[in-house]
Design a protein around this motif. Structure first.
Motif, PDB file in Angstrom:
ATOM      1  N   VAL A  36       1.066  -1.203  -0.064  1.00 35.34           N
ATOM      2  CA  VAL A  36      -0.193  -0.226   0.098  1.00 35.34           C
ATOM      3  C   VAL A  36       1.013   1.167   0.013  1.00 35.34           C
ATOM      4  CG1 VAL A  36      -1.827   1.163   0.980  1.00 35.34           C
ATOM      5  CG2 VAL A  36      -1.631  -1.181   1.409  1.00 35.34           C
ATOM      6  N   TRP A  37       0.817   2.075  -0.900  1.00 33.82           N
ATOM      7  CA  TRP A  37       1.489   3.286  -0.916  1.00 33.82           C
ATOM      8  C   TRP A  37       0.959   4.536  -1.303  1.00 33.82           C
ATOM      9  CZ3 TRP A  37       0.632  -0.276  -4.725  1.00 33.82           C
ATOM     10  CH2 TRP A  37       0.378   0.244  -6.161  1.00 33.82           C
ATOM     11  N   ASN A  38       1.482   5.766  -0.869  1.00 32.33           N
ATOM     12  CA  ASN A  38       0.831   6.817  -0.715  1.00 32.33           C
ATOM     13  C   ASN A  38      -0.224   7.071   0.303  1.00 32.33           C
ATOM     14  OD1 ASN A  38       2.625   8.136  -2.708  1.00 32.33           O
ATOM     15  ND2 ASN A  38       0.770   7.875  -4.394  1.00 32.33           N
ATOM     16  N   ILE A  39       0.144   6.404   1.367  1.00 31.75           N
ATOM     17  CA  ILE A  39      -0.819   6.343   2.685  1.00 31.75           C
ATOM     18  C   ILE A  39      -0.625   7.785   2.956  1.00 31.75           C
ATOM     19  CG2 ILE A  39      -1.121   5.559   5.065  1.00 31.75           C
ATOM     20  CD1 ILE A  39       0.081   2.758   3.970  1.00 31.75           C
ATOM     21  N   PRO A  40      -1.692   8.720   3.025  1.00 35.75           N
ATOM     22  CA  PRO A  40      -1.249   9.944   3.819  1.00 35.75           C
ATOM     23  C   PRO A  40      -0.343  10.023   5.041  1.00 35.75           C
ATOM     24  CG  PRO A  40      -3.641   9.648   3.082  1.00 35.75           C
ATOM     25  CD  PRO A  40      -3.044   8.213   3.255  1.00 35.75           C
ATOM     26  N   ALA A  41       0.186  11.101   5.141  1.00 29.86           N
ATOM     27  CA  ALA A  41       1.131  11.416   6.287  1.00 29.86           C
ATOM     28  C   ALA A  41       0.395  11.496   7.531  1.00 29.86           C
ATOM     29  CB  ALA A  41       2.017  12.606   5.902  1.00 29.86           C
ATOM     30  N   THR A  42      -0.587  11.956   7.638  1.00 25.94           N
ATOM     31  CA  THR A  42      -1.624  12.076   8.767  1.00 25.94           C
ATOM     32  C   THR A  42      -2.025  10.772   9.258  1.00 25.94           C
ATOM     33  OG1 THR A  42      -3.716  12.564   7.235  1.00 25.94           O
ATOM     34  CG2 THR A  42      -2.474  14.344   8.035  1.00 25.94           C
ATOM     35  N   ALA A  43      -1.939   9.419   8.534  1.00 27.44           N
ATOM     36  CA  ALA A  43      -2.415   8.398   8.812  1.00 27.44           C
ATOM     37  C   ALA A  43      -1.810   7.788  10.042  1.00 27.44           C
ATOM     38  CB  ALA A  43      -2.423   7.337   7.912  1.00 27.44           C
ATOM     39  N   THR A  44      -2.497   7.258  11.003  1.00 24.81           N
ATOM     40  CA  THR A  44      -1.537   6.458  12.165  1.00 24.81           C
ATOM     41  C   THR A  44      -2.171   5.067  12.073  1.00 24.81           C
ATOM     42  OG1 THR A  44      -3.588   7.213  13.678  1.00 24.81           O
ATOM     43  CG2 THR A  44      -1.644   8.620  13.507  1.00 24.81           C
ATOM     44  N   GLY A  45      -2.515   4.602  10.968  1.00 20.60           N
ATOM     45  CA  GLY A  45      -2.669   3.124  10.987  1.00 20.60           C
ATOM     46  C   GLY A  45      -3.579   2.886   9.848  1.00 20.60           C
ATOM     47  N   LEU A  46      -3.794   1.623   9.475  1.00 25.54           N
ATOM     48  CA  LEU A  46      -4.797   0.901   8.604  1.00 25.54           C
ATOM     49  C   LEU A  46      -6.015   0.445   9.283  1.00 25.54           C
ATOM     50  CD1 LEU A  46      -2.446  -0.165   5.887  1.00 25.54           C
ATOM     51  CD2 LEU A  46      -4.029   1.919   5.737  1.00 25.54           C
TER      52      LEU A  46
END
Length: 132
Positions: A36-46
């Motif tokens: 999974v790529w380009n997960i936003p920098a604001t994400a803290t998990g999936l």
């Protein structure tokens, strides 16, 4: 899966999940279960139950060896435990990479694109085989 303490300057994340105990088609490539790529920098998990599809609602992309979706562990009951490696990369950029028809090609493209952009990396190894 959750994470904390992203490095300053993080612009996106890449999650790479693979089974290092299985070579694919007589090569040195191991089995890709999820990238999974380009997960936003604001994400803290999936979250659990990430929907299938090449592009997710947050703008990130995903692929496994065969399709644009998560592919969980599947080591057979007969045989040893398999090592499933989850690698999370914090990057100083978003990647200009689109999924291809083949997971291994997509993974090569993503891993090449992150070269020179890694601010930090975390890894987790889980062991699995199906119950008998």
């Amino acid at each position: 899966m959750n994470w904390t303490n992203a490095p300053d300057g993080t612009q996106s994340f890449v999650l790479h999940m693979h089974d290092v105990d299985v070579a694919r088609n007589k090569t040195t490539d191991d089995v890709l279960h999820w990238i999974v790529w380009n997960i936003p920098a604001t994400a803290t998990g999936l979250p659990e139950a990430v929907p299938a599809g090449a592009q997710l609602a947050d703008g990130s992309y995903q692929m496994n060896i065969l399709a644009p979706a998560y592919r969980g562990p599947g080591a057979p009951a007969s045989g040893p435990l398999h090592h499933y490696v989850f690698e999370l990369y914090a990057l100083d950029t978003k990647l200009d990479v689109k999924p291809t028809a083949e997971g291994p090609e997509t993974r090569r493209n993503v891993l090449k694109a992150i070269e020179g952009h890694i601010l930090g990396k975390a890894a987790y190894v889980g062991l699995f085989k199906r119950p008998q």
